[in-house]
Design an enzyme around this catalytic site. Structure first.
Site, PDB file in Angstrom:
ATOM      1  N   ASN A 145       0.832  -1.201   0.000  1.00  0.00           N
ATOM      2  CA  ASN A 145       0.000   0.000   0.000  1.00  0.00           C
ATOM      3  C   ASN A 145       0.860   1.241   0.000  1.00  0.00           C
ATOM      4  O   ASN A 145       1.936   1.274   0.579  1.00  0.00           O
ATOM      5  CB  ASN A 145      -0.956  -0.009   1.203  1.00  0.00           C
ATOM      6  CG  ASN A 145      -0.404   0.700   2.430  1.00  0.00           C
ATOM      7  OD1 ASN A 145      -0.503   1.929   2.555  1.00  0.00           O
ATOM      8  ND2 ASN A 145       0.213  -0.051   3.324  1.00  0.00           N
ATOM      9  N   PHE A 157      -1.711   8.166   4.485  1.00  0.00           N
ATOM     10  CA  PHE A 157      -2.528   8.760   5.563  1.00  0.00           C
ATOM     11  C   PHE A 157      -3.765   9.476   5.021  1.00  0.00           C
ATOM     12  O   PHE A 157      -4.059  10.612   5.400  1.00  0.00           O
ATOM     13  CB  PHE A 157      -1.719   9.753   6.410  1.00  0.00           C
ATOM     14  CG  PHE A 157      -0.620   9.162   7.251  1.00  0.00           C
ATOM     15  CD1 PHE A 157      -0.517   7.803   7.487  1.00  0.00           C
ATOM     16  CD2 PHE A 157       0.336   9.995   7.829  1.00  0.00           C
ATOM     17  CE1 PHE A 157       0.504   7.276   8.269  1.00  0.00           C
ATOM     18  CE2 PHE A 157       1.359   9.492   8.625  1.00  0.00           C
ATOM     19  CZ  PHE A 157       1.440   8.118   8.830  1.00  0.00           C
ATOM     20  N   LYS A 169       5.388   3.650  17.200  1.00  0.00           N
ATOM     21  CA  LYS A 169       5.385   2.548  16.233  1.00  0.00           C
ATOM     22  C   LYS A 169       6.625   2.618  15.344  1.00  0.00           C
ATOM     23  O   LYS A 169       6.943   3.657  14.780  1.00  0.00           O
ATOM     24  CB  LYS A 169       4.119   2.618  15.376  1.00  0.00           C
ATOM     25  CG  LYS A 169       3.941   1.409  14.471  1.00  0.00           C
ATOM     26  CD  LYS A 169       2.519   1.306  13.974  1.00  0.00           C
ATOM     27  CE  LYS A 169       2.336   0.150  13.012  1.00  0.00           C
ATOM     28  NZ  LYS A 169       0.970   0.046  12.526  1.00  0.00           N
TER      29      LYS A 169
HETATM   30  C1  LIG Z   1      -3.622  -0.850   3.508  1.00  0.00           C
HETATM   31  C2  LIG Z   1      -2.831  -0.611   4.761  1.00  0.00           C
HETATM   32  C3  LIG Z   1      -2.914   0.627   5.390  1.00  0.00           C
HETATM   33  C4  LIG Z   1      -2.178   0.868   6.558  1.00  0.00           C
HETATM   34  N1  LIG Z   1      -2.285   2.071   7.179  1.00  0.00           N
HETATM   35  C5  LIG Z   1      -1.630   2.284   8.326  1.00  0.00           C
HETATM   36  C6  LIG Z   1      -1.763   3.510   9.017  1.00  0.00           C
HETATM   37  O1  LIG Z   1      -2.517   4.403   8.619  1.00  0.00           O
HETATM   38  N2  LIG Z   1      -1.042   3.679  10.168  1.00  0.00           N
HETATM   39  C7  LIG Z   1      -0.215   2.700  10.667  1.00  0.00           C
HETATM   40  O2  LIG Z   1       0.409   2.900  11.713  1.00  0.00           O
HETATM   41  N3  LIG Z   1      -0.090   1.524  10.036  1.00  0.00           N
HETATM   42  C8  LIG Z   1      -0.767   1.304   8.897  1.00  0.00           C
HETATM   43  N4  LIG Z   1      -0.635   0.099   8.268  1.00  0.00           N
HETATM   44  C9  LIG Z   1       0.313  -0.905   8.819  1.00  0.00           C
HETATM   45  C10 LIG Z   1      -0.374  -1.914   9.723  1.00  0.00           C
HETATM   46  O3  LIG Z   1      -0.933  -1.316  10.860  1.00  0.00           O
HETATM   47  C11 LIG Z   1       0.666  -2.970  10.176  1.00  0.00           C
HETATM   48  O4  LIG Z   1       1.654  -2.350  10.957  1.00  0.00           O
HETATM   49  C12 LIG Z   1       1.326  -3.666   8.991  1.00  0.00           C
HETATM   50  O5  LIG Z   1       0.406  -3.895   7.948  1.00  0.00           O
HETATM   51  C13 LIG Z   1       1.963  -5.002   9.395  1.00  0.00           C
HETATM   52  O6  LIG Z   1       1.008  -5.894   9.898  1.00  0.00           O
HETATM   53  P1  LIG Z   1       0.339  -7.066   8.998  1.00  0.00           P
HETATM   54  O7  LIG Z   1       1.453  -7.801   8.342  1.00  0.00           O
HETATM   55  O8  LIG Z   1      -0.471  -7.876   9.972  1.00  0.00           O
HETATM   56  O9  LIG Z   1      -0.530  -6.358   7.993  1.00  0.00           O
HETATM   57  C14 LIG Z   1      -1.353  -0.162   7.098  1.00  0.00           C
HETATM   58  C15 LIG Z   1      -1.295  -1.396   6.459  1.00  0.00           C
HETATM   59  C16 LIG Z   1      -2.021  -1.639   5.312  1.00  0.00           C
HETATM   60  C17 LIG Z   1      -1.941  -2.996   4.654  1.00  0.00           C
END
Ligand SMILES: Cc1cc2nc3c(=O)[nH]c(=O)nc-3n(C[C@H](O)[C@H](O)[C@H](O)COP(=O)(O)O)c2cc1C
Length: 355
Positions: free
Chosen positions: A114, A118, A215
Site C-alpha cells: 500500500n 494517511f 510505532k
Molecule cells: C492498507 C494498509 C494501510 C495501513 N495504514 C496504516 C496507518 O494508517 N497507520 C499505521 O500505523 N499503520 C498502517 N498500516 C500498517 C499496519 O498497521 C501494520 O503495521 C502492517 O500492515 C503489518 O502488519 P500485517 O502484516 O499484519 O498487515 C497499514 C497497512 C495496510 C496494509
C-alpha cells in the site's frame, strides 16, 4: 463455503480500494448485521483475560492501524474476538492521501502493498466517531501522524495537537513515525526529530492521560534501533509497536505487509523484546507484522511478547483467523493444564504447542 470465503470470492475480483471503501461503509451503517454475518458470538474465555497499563484485554490479538482510519467501524470490530482496536492514522487536518491506485494484493503470498499516504478525514471527524462508537469494553487506540504538508521542522506541533485532542478520549495513543508513504516521515525516527516530538507530546501528560506507544519501521539497522529505543524510553512512554510495513522497492512504491514482512518484522521485534527484558523491564512491545496464524503468535510469545495485532492476515482470512486463534489457545491452555494465558506465557519455553 463460509460467509467470508463467499465474500472474498466476489470481493477479490474488484479493485482493492473500492471494495475496502464499500465494506467500511456497509460495516459503519450495519455493524450488528455485519457482526452476525461474521459469526460473532461472543463471550470470550475468561482465562484469556489480561490487564496491562490499566487496560483490560479479553484476547491478546488486536486490530492494527490503517484498516479503520476514521474510526467508523469500532461498533463492528469490537463484536469480533479482537482484544483491542487501533484506529487511524489520523492527521490534524483531513487529507486525501496519495494518487490511486495505491493498494495492491499478492494473494499467493498473503501480502499487501500500500501507498495510501494517511488518507483520512482529520482529527475532529475521528473524535466524533470515537465518541459515538460502541466499544463493548475493548480498549481503543488512536494512531497519530503528521499532515503531508507539515514541514519536518514543525512536525512535533501536529503530534502535540493530536495528543491534546485524544489523550483523554482514547485508551492508548500511538506516535506513528514509521509509515513509508509520507515523504520524510521515517526521518523523524532519527534521534533529534523523535526527541522533539516526544518532548512536545509528553509535556501534556497527566495522571489521566492514555498510555503512549511509538510505532517502529522494520527497516532500521539494529544500531539505529538501539538509539531509538533509548531515546523513546528516556521519556514517559509505555511501549513500542513493532512493526509497520516494509519497503521492497523491487515490488514498487509503498509498504509491504503480510507474510512477506514476517521475517523482517520478527527480527526487529526480537531485538526490541531483548532490550526491554535487559534494560526496560516495565515497558512493553506490541507485536505486528506478518502474524497470520496461531503458530506466529506462539513464536512471538516465545520471543518474549504478549499483545499482538493483525491487519493483512485478517483481510485474507477474515474473522475465521480470530476464531481459529481462539480455538487453538483454548487447546493450548487445556493441553498444558494452565489456568490462564498469563500462566501459559510465563512457562512458554516448556509449554507444548497444541497439535
Ligand atoms: C492498507 C494498509 C494501510 C495501513 N495504514 C496504516 C496507518 O494508517 N497507520 C499505521 O500505523 N499503520 C498502517 N498500516 C500498517 C499496519 O498497521 C501494520 O503495521 C502492517 O500492515 C503489518 O502488519 P500485517 O502484516 O499484519 O498487515 C497499514 C497497512 C495496510 C496494509
Amino acid at each position: 463455503m463460509g460467509f467470508y470465503e463467499l465474500f472474498k470470492f466476489w470481493a477479490f475480483r474488484v479493485d482493492p480500494e473500492k471494495i475496502h471503501d464499500l465494506t467500511i461503509k456497509l460495516t459503519h451503517r450495519y455493524p450488528d448485521m455485519m457482526a452476525k454475518l461474521s459469526g460473532a458470538h461472543h463471550n470470550s474465555d475468561p482465562r484469556f483475560a489480561l490487564e496491562l497499563n490499566g487496560m483490560k484485554f479479553s484476547f491478546p490479538v488486536g486490530l492494527a492501524a490503517g484498516l479503520d482510519k476514521n474510526a467508523e467501524c469500532i461498533s463492528y470490530f469490537s463484536q469480533l474476538p479482537f482484544g483491542f482496536i487501533e484506529v487511524g492514522t489520523v492527521t490534524p487536518k483531513p487529507q486525501p492521501g496519495n494518487a490511486r491506485p495505491r493498494l495492491f494484493r499478492y494473494p499467493e503470498e498473503e501480502s499487501i502493498r500500500n501507498c495510501m499516504g494517511f488518507n483520512n478525514r482529520g482529527a475532529n471527524n475521528l473524535l466524533t466517531n470515537l465518541r459515538a462508537a460502541r466499544t463493548h469494553g475493548k480498549p481503543i487506540g488512536v494512531n497519530l501522524g503528521k499532515n503531508k504538508d507539515t514541514p519536518a521542522e514543525i512536525a512535533h506541533q501536529d503530534y502535540e495537537s493530536l495528543y491534546q485532542s485524544f489523550h483523554l478520549e482514547a485508551d492508548y495513543l500511538v506516535i506513528n513515525v514509521s509509515s513509508p508513504n509520507t515523504p520524510g516521515l521515517r526521518d523523524l525516527q532519527a534521534v533529534e526529530g523523535l526527541r522533539a516530538i516526544l518532548q512536545a507530546v509528553t509535556a501534556h501528560r497527566t495522571n489521566h492521560s492514555a498510555p503512549l506507544f511509538v510505532k517502529l519501521a522494520p527497516d532500521l539497522a539494529l544500531e539505529d534501533l538501539d538509539q531509538m529505543i533509548d531515546t523513546v524510553f528516556g521519556f514517559p512512554i509505555e511501549g513500542l509497536i513493532a512493526t509497520n510495513t516494509t519497503i521492497m522497492p523491487e515490488r514498487g512504491a509503498g509498504g509491504m505487509s503480510g507474510r512477506v514482512l514476517l521475517e523482517r518484522s520478527r527480527r526487529v521485534r526480537k531485538h526490541v523484546l531483548n532490550r526491554i527484558k535487559k534494560d526496560y523491564p516495565d515497558k512493553i512491545c506490541i507485536g505486528v507484522g506478518g502474524i497470520s496464524s496461531f503458530q506466529d503468535l506462539w513464536d512471538f510469545w516465545t520471543d518474549g511478547g504478549l499483545l499482538a495485532q493483525v491487519y493483512t492476515a485478517f483481510i485474507f482470512q477474515g474473522p475465521g483467523l480470530l476464531y481459529e486463534m481462539e480455538r487453538q489457545l483454548v487447546r493450548a491452555l487445556d493441553v498444558n493444564k494452565v489456568a490462564s494465558l498469563r500462566e501459559l506465557i510465563e512457562h512458554i519455553d516448556e509449554a507444548k504447542f497444541p497439535s
